[in-house]
Structure formats: C-alpha cells, structure tokens
Design a protein around this motif. Structure first.
Motif, PDB file in Angstrom:
ATOM      1  N   LYS A 142       0.819  -1.219   0.000  1.00 13.82           N
ATOM      2  CA  LYS A 142       0.000   0.000   0.000  1.00 13.82           C
ATOM      3  C   LYS A 142       0.857   1.275   0.000  1.00 13.82           C
ATOM      4  N   ARG A 145       0.071   4.051  -2.164  1.00 11.62           N
ATOM      5  CA  ARG A 145      -1.302   4.580  -2.136  1.00 11.62           C
ATOM      6  C   ARG A 145      -1.382   6.091  -2.306  1.00 11.62           C
ATOM      7  N   THR A 148      -1.893   7.172  -5.927  1.00  7.98           N
ATOM      8  CA  THR A 148      -3.185   7.198  -6.614  1.00  7.98           C
ATOM      9  C   THR A 148      -4.294   7.517  -5.612  1.00  7.98           C
ATOM     10  N   TRP A 150      -7.354   7.118  -5.990  1.00  9.48           N
ATOM     11  CA  TRP A 150      -8.331   6.021  -6.028  1.00  9.48           C
ATOM     12  C   TRP A 150      -7.914   4.897  -5.076  1.00  9.48           C
ATOM     13  N   GLY A 151      -6.632   4.595  -5.105  1.00  5.81           N
ATOM     14  CA  GLY A 151      -6.083   3.564  -4.207  1.00  5.81           C
ATOM     15  C   GLY A 151      -6.277   3.977  -2.762  1.00  5.81           C
ATOM     16  N   TRP A 152      -6.022   5.259  -2.468  1.00  2.36           N
ATOM     17  CA  TRP A 152      -6.192   5.763  -1.094  1.00  2.36           C
ATOM     18  C   TRP A 152      -7.654   5.620  -0.641  1.00  2.36           C
ATOM     19  N   LYS A 154      -9.858   3.566  -1.777  1.00  2.00           N
ATOM     20  CA  LYS A 154     -10.133   2.138  -1.601  1.00  2.00           C
ATOM     21  C   LYS A 154      -9.640   1.654  -0.243  1.00  2.00           C
ATOM     22  N   ASP A 155      -8.400   2.076   0.088  1.00  2.00           N
ATOM     23  CA  ASP A 155      -7.792   1.693   1.360  1.00  2.00           C
ATOM     24  C   ASP A 155      -8.623   2.194   2.539  1.00  2.00           C
TER      25      ASP A 155
END
Lengths: 257, 105
Positions: A142, A145, A148, A150-152, A154-155
């Motif tokens: 991660k 993260r 992106t 988006w990744g953050w 999601k996390d």
C-alpha cells in the motif's frame, strides 16, 4: 379360591378378635376343608359350600356380639395416610427418575443445538475477522497509495468498513451481555413471589395434613394446596431452564473445530 | 326349608347331637346335616357362640390321622338350656299344629 386364600380372607374379616380365637376358628375351618377333601370333594367345592365369606364372617362375629361392619366403624386414619404416603413416595421416585432422564436428554439436545449455533456464528465471524488482517498484509504494497487517489480511497474504504465491523461486533457483544443481565434479573424478580407462594402453601399443606389426621374435612383444601405447591415447583424448574447462562463453551467449540 | 325355621331349630339340634356323646366339629356338622340341609360354615359360629355362653366345653384329643381334634362336650348349663329349648319347641310346634288342624277341619 384355594384354602390359603379362603383362610387369609376370613382372618382379614375377623382380625378384630383375639389372635388365639382367630387361630382357633381358622384351624376349625382348615380341618373341615381338609376332611371334606378327604371325603372326595375338591378344595374349591369344599370352600364353595361355605357360601359367602362376608355372611360367614358376620355369623362368626355375631357369636362375639360384634357388628359385622366393625371395620367401617373403626377410625384408622393413620393406616390409609401411611399407605398413601408410601405409594406417593414410590410414584414420586419413579417420576423423578423419568424427569432426570428427560432433563438429561433435553440438556444434551440443547447443548448440541448451542454448539451448532456457536459453530455457525464462528464461521460467520471468521471471514469478518480475517478482513482486518488482510489490510495488514496488504500494507507493504500500500505504499504507493498516496500516488493514486483512487487507491487511497479504496484503502480508507476498507479500513472504515473494518472498523465499523469491529464496532458492530462489540456492540452486539455488549448488547448480548446487557440483555442477559436484564433477562436474568427479570427472571429472578418473577421467581421471588413464586418461591414465597410455594413456601406459604407448603406450610399450609403441613397444617392441613395435621388437621386431616385429626379428622377435619380438609381433604379438598389439602389437595388444592398440594396442587399449588406442585405447580409452583414446576414453574420454578421451568424458570431454571430459562436462565441465560454465560456462553463459556468456546473451548469446546474450538476442540470441535 | 325356610332359612328362618332352620336358624331357630339349629341350636336345639346341635345341643341334642352332643348330648349323647362328645363330638368334634366336622363330625357334628355331618350329624346336623343329616337332619337339616344347612350351610356347613354356619354351624361353627353357632358352636363358638354356645361355647362362649358356656353351654359347651371344648378339649383337644389326638387323632390317629391328622392334627388333634377339638371335641365339644355339653355342660350342665347346656343340658338345662337344651331342655328349655326342647320344651319351647314342643309347645310352639304343638300350638302351630293345633292351629293348622283347627283351620283345616
């Protein structure tokens, strides 16, 4: 009827006489039957010639100026009460054994059901518990993260749901405990008056038994009060089965798992 | 025969049976049964009553077969009672007979 039965029944009817007199009379009849049998009659025929036992006993008693219905005139309250008590005790013992057997079966069944439920809950819980672990494992990857958005998101989303799940589990646990306490307290409150009533009617039963033995017509009241005591005990036993016990059979579940 | 007749006369027959010689229960019952057809069981209570009223004395005597037998013996009081009963019976039966004959004639 054979000779033994005849003599036994006759003795029962003339037992008010002195034992020596009873013996004398019975011997006379035994001898008579014996001689009739030697004369070629069957045991049954020889006895049938005497006719009704009641009439015979009445005539014997008449020789002593004793009324043939002396048995009904003698008050023997202790004997029937004693007999009834012995019978009741035997019956209660059998009933108790049956109850214990039934209770054992019921407990086995109940604990089986409970374990099934626990297992099922555990299975349902298990994926939830694994959820918070998964992010931990995924933490090293991660690192990118912040790169992106988006990744953050999601996390964060995953973490949030993990927290909500944990909170929810806690809330359920606390609610369970509270419910258990409330339920048991309510049961206790409900049981107190029943216990008082049972105690009171037990005392009543004792008093009524004494009155009955003394000859008061208290049989109806006695039966009523015994009924109430039995009902009360039944209710209490039923209430005992309703107690919500602390579920501390996790170990067993673990063993089973 | 009428049961009431029997009952009244039975005492006299029993007393008369024992007057000549002492008898034991079964023997006496058999003797009485020859005269009146009576339930054998009812004679023992009668013997008992007459014994209680001292018209009979009883004693045991060994027998060659079976247990010792209880013999009945008529006492002096028994003899007097028997005589009184006999007199009563004769008077009674005479009166009844006379009555029947008068009506029949």
């Amino acid at each position: 009827m054979n000779k033994e039965d005849f003599l036994k029944q006759l003795q029962e009817r003339i037992r008010i006489l002195q034992p020596s007199e009873q013996q004398d009379i019975l011997e006379e009849y035994a001898q008579h039957i014996q001689m009739r049998m030697e004369g070629g009659l069957s045991e049954d025929e020889a006895i049938r010639d005497f006719g009704s036992l009641d009439d015979l006993a009445a005539e014997i008693l008449e020789a002593y100026h004793i009324s043939p219905d002396w048995q009904s005139k003698i008050k023997e309250p202790i004997a029937p009460v004693k007999e009834a008590a012995i019978q009741c005790a035997g019956w209660l013992e059998r009933f108790w054994q049956k109850c214990r057997a039934a209770w054992g079966k019921f407990r086995k069944w109940l604990s089986g059901q409970w374990q099934n439920l626990q297992l099922r809950l555990k299975k349902e819980d298990a994926p939830e518990q694994e959820v918070p672990e998964q992010p931990k494992l995924e933490k090293p990857p991660k690192q990118p993260r912040p790169h992106t958005f988006w990744g953050w998101i999601k996390d964060m989303n995953r973490r949030l749901w993990g927290m909500i799940g944990a909170l929810f589990a806690w809330a359920i646990r606390v609610a369970k405990i509270l419910c258990r306490w409330a339920w048991n307290a309510a049961l206790l409150c409900a049981a107190v008056p029943v216990v008082c009533a049972v105690g009171f009617f037990l005392v009543c039963t004792g008093t009524l038994v004494v009155l009955l033995v003394q000859g008061y017509p208290a049989l109806g009241l006695l039966l009523g009060s015994i009924g109430i005591v039995v009902c009360g005990c039944g209710v209490l036993v039923f209430a005992c089965t309703l107690i919500w016990k602390k579920p501390n059979n996790n170990k067993e579940v673990g063993d089973h798992a | 025969m009428n049961a009431q007749f029997k009952k009244g006369v039975l005492e006299l027959i029993v007393l008369e049976s024992v007057r000549k010689r002492d008898m034991y229960g079964y023997e006496l019952v058999a003797e009485v049964s020859k005269v009146v057809d009576v339930n054998e069981g009812t004679i023992y209570p009668l013997l008992k009553r007459l014994t209680n009223e001292h018209y009979f004395e009883t004693y045991l005597r060994e027998s060659s077969e079976g247990p010792p037998r209880k013999y009945y013996h008529l006492t002096a009081a028994g003899v007097l009672y028997r005589d009184a009963l006999e007199a009563e019976w004769l008077q009674f039966s005479q009166q009844v007979n006379e009555f029947l004959q008068e009506h029949g004639a």
